[in-house]
Design a protein around this motif. Structure first.
Motif, PDB file in Angstrom:
ATOM      1  N   ASN A 175      -3.759  -5.717 -11.331  1.00 42.86           N
ATOM      2  CA  ASN A 175      -2.869  -5.785 -10.126  1.00 42.86           C
ATOM      3  C   ASN A 175      -2.754  -4.662  -9.333  1.00 42.86           C
ATOM      4  N   THR A 176      -3.503  -3.285  -9.735  1.00 40.49           N
ATOM      5  CA  THR A 176      -3.342  -2.326  -8.813  1.00 40.49           C
ATOM      6  C   THR A 176      -4.877  -1.910  -8.561  1.00 40.49           C
ATOM      7  N   SER A 207      -3.072   3.470  -2.863  1.00 44.27           N
ATOM      8  CA  SER A 207      -2.812   2.560  -3.939  1.00 44.27           C
ATOM      9  C   SER A 207      -2.325   1.326  -3.401  1.00 44.27           C
ATOM     10  N   CYS A 208      -2.897  -0.041  -4.195  1.00 44.82           N
ATOM     11  CA  CYS A 208      -2.309  -1.164  -3.439  1.00 44.82           C
ATOM     12  C   CYS A 208      -2.093  -1.987  -4.841  1.00 44.82           C
ATOM     13  N   THR A 209      -0.526  -2.366  -4.723  1.00 41.26           N
ATOM     14  CA  THR A 209      -0.273  -3.222  -5.722  1.00 41.26           C
ATOM     15  C   THR A 209       0.311  -4.452  -5.416  1.00 41.26           C
ATOM     16  N   GLU A 233       0.821  -1.298   0.175  1.00 49.77           N
ATOM     17  CA  GLU A 233      -0.153   0.160   0.003  1.00 49.77           C
ATOM     18  C   GLU A 233       0.856   1.109  -0.139  1.00 49.77           C
ATOM     19  N   ARG A 282     -10.023  -0.272  -9.993  1.00 54.85           N
ATOM     20  CA  ARG A 282      -8.916  -1.126 -10.235  1.00 54.85           C
ATOM     21  C   ARG A 282      -8.653  -0.792 -11.588  1.00 54.85           C
ATOM     22  N   TYR A 312      -6.984   1.140  -6.307  1.00 62.65           N
ATOM     23  CA  TYR A 312      -6.940   2.467  -5.889  1.00 62.65           C
ATOM     24  C   TYR A 312      -8.219   2.566  -4.793  1.00 62.65           C
TER      25      TYR A 312
END
Length: 122
Positions: free
Chosen positions: A75-76, A21-23, A6, A70, A78
């Motif tokens: 893959n990411t 963001s989360c990747t 994150e 997303r 928000y």
């Protein structure tokens, strides 16, 4: 095994905005559920929002203020947070479940990020 990271937390005044963001380090599928949870001081972990397949879900306390989405790679994820309030202060965690979302319980998610701190000053 996929890992989640994150970013985007910080200090903001009440009424302001932040985007988290989360990747995911590995591949995720369209139907895999990705979610945001948060845990405020002295509180239990709370569901915030999730995306699974083409559907999005928001917790009652953040509806009309927060938006989860997303990117096209899946893959990411928000979390756009607007009209922030002091009660939004918490550590925000990203979580992943292989497969479609079943419930909003944290127990349904297998993989977690370390969290990012969001502090809203009044």
């Amino acid at each position: 095994q996929v890992q989640l990271m994150e970013t985007g937390g910080g200090l903001v005044q009440a009424g302001g905005s932040l985007r988290l963001s989360c990747t995911a380090s590995g591949r995720t599928a369209f139907n895999d559920a990705m979610a945001w949870f948060r845990q405020g001081p002295g509180k239990e972990r709370e569901f915030v929002a999730a995306v699974s397949g083409g559907a999005v879900y928001h917790g009652n306390s953040v509806k009309d203020r927060f938006t989860v989405f997303r990117d096209s790679s899946y893959n990411t994820m928000y979390l756009q947070m607007n009209s922030l309030r002091s009660e939004d202060t918490a550590i925000y965690y990203c979580a992943l479940r292989r497969g479609v979302l079943r419930t909003f319980s944290s127990l349904d998610f297998e993989t977690w990020g370390r969290g990012t701190q969001v502090t809203v000053s009044s």
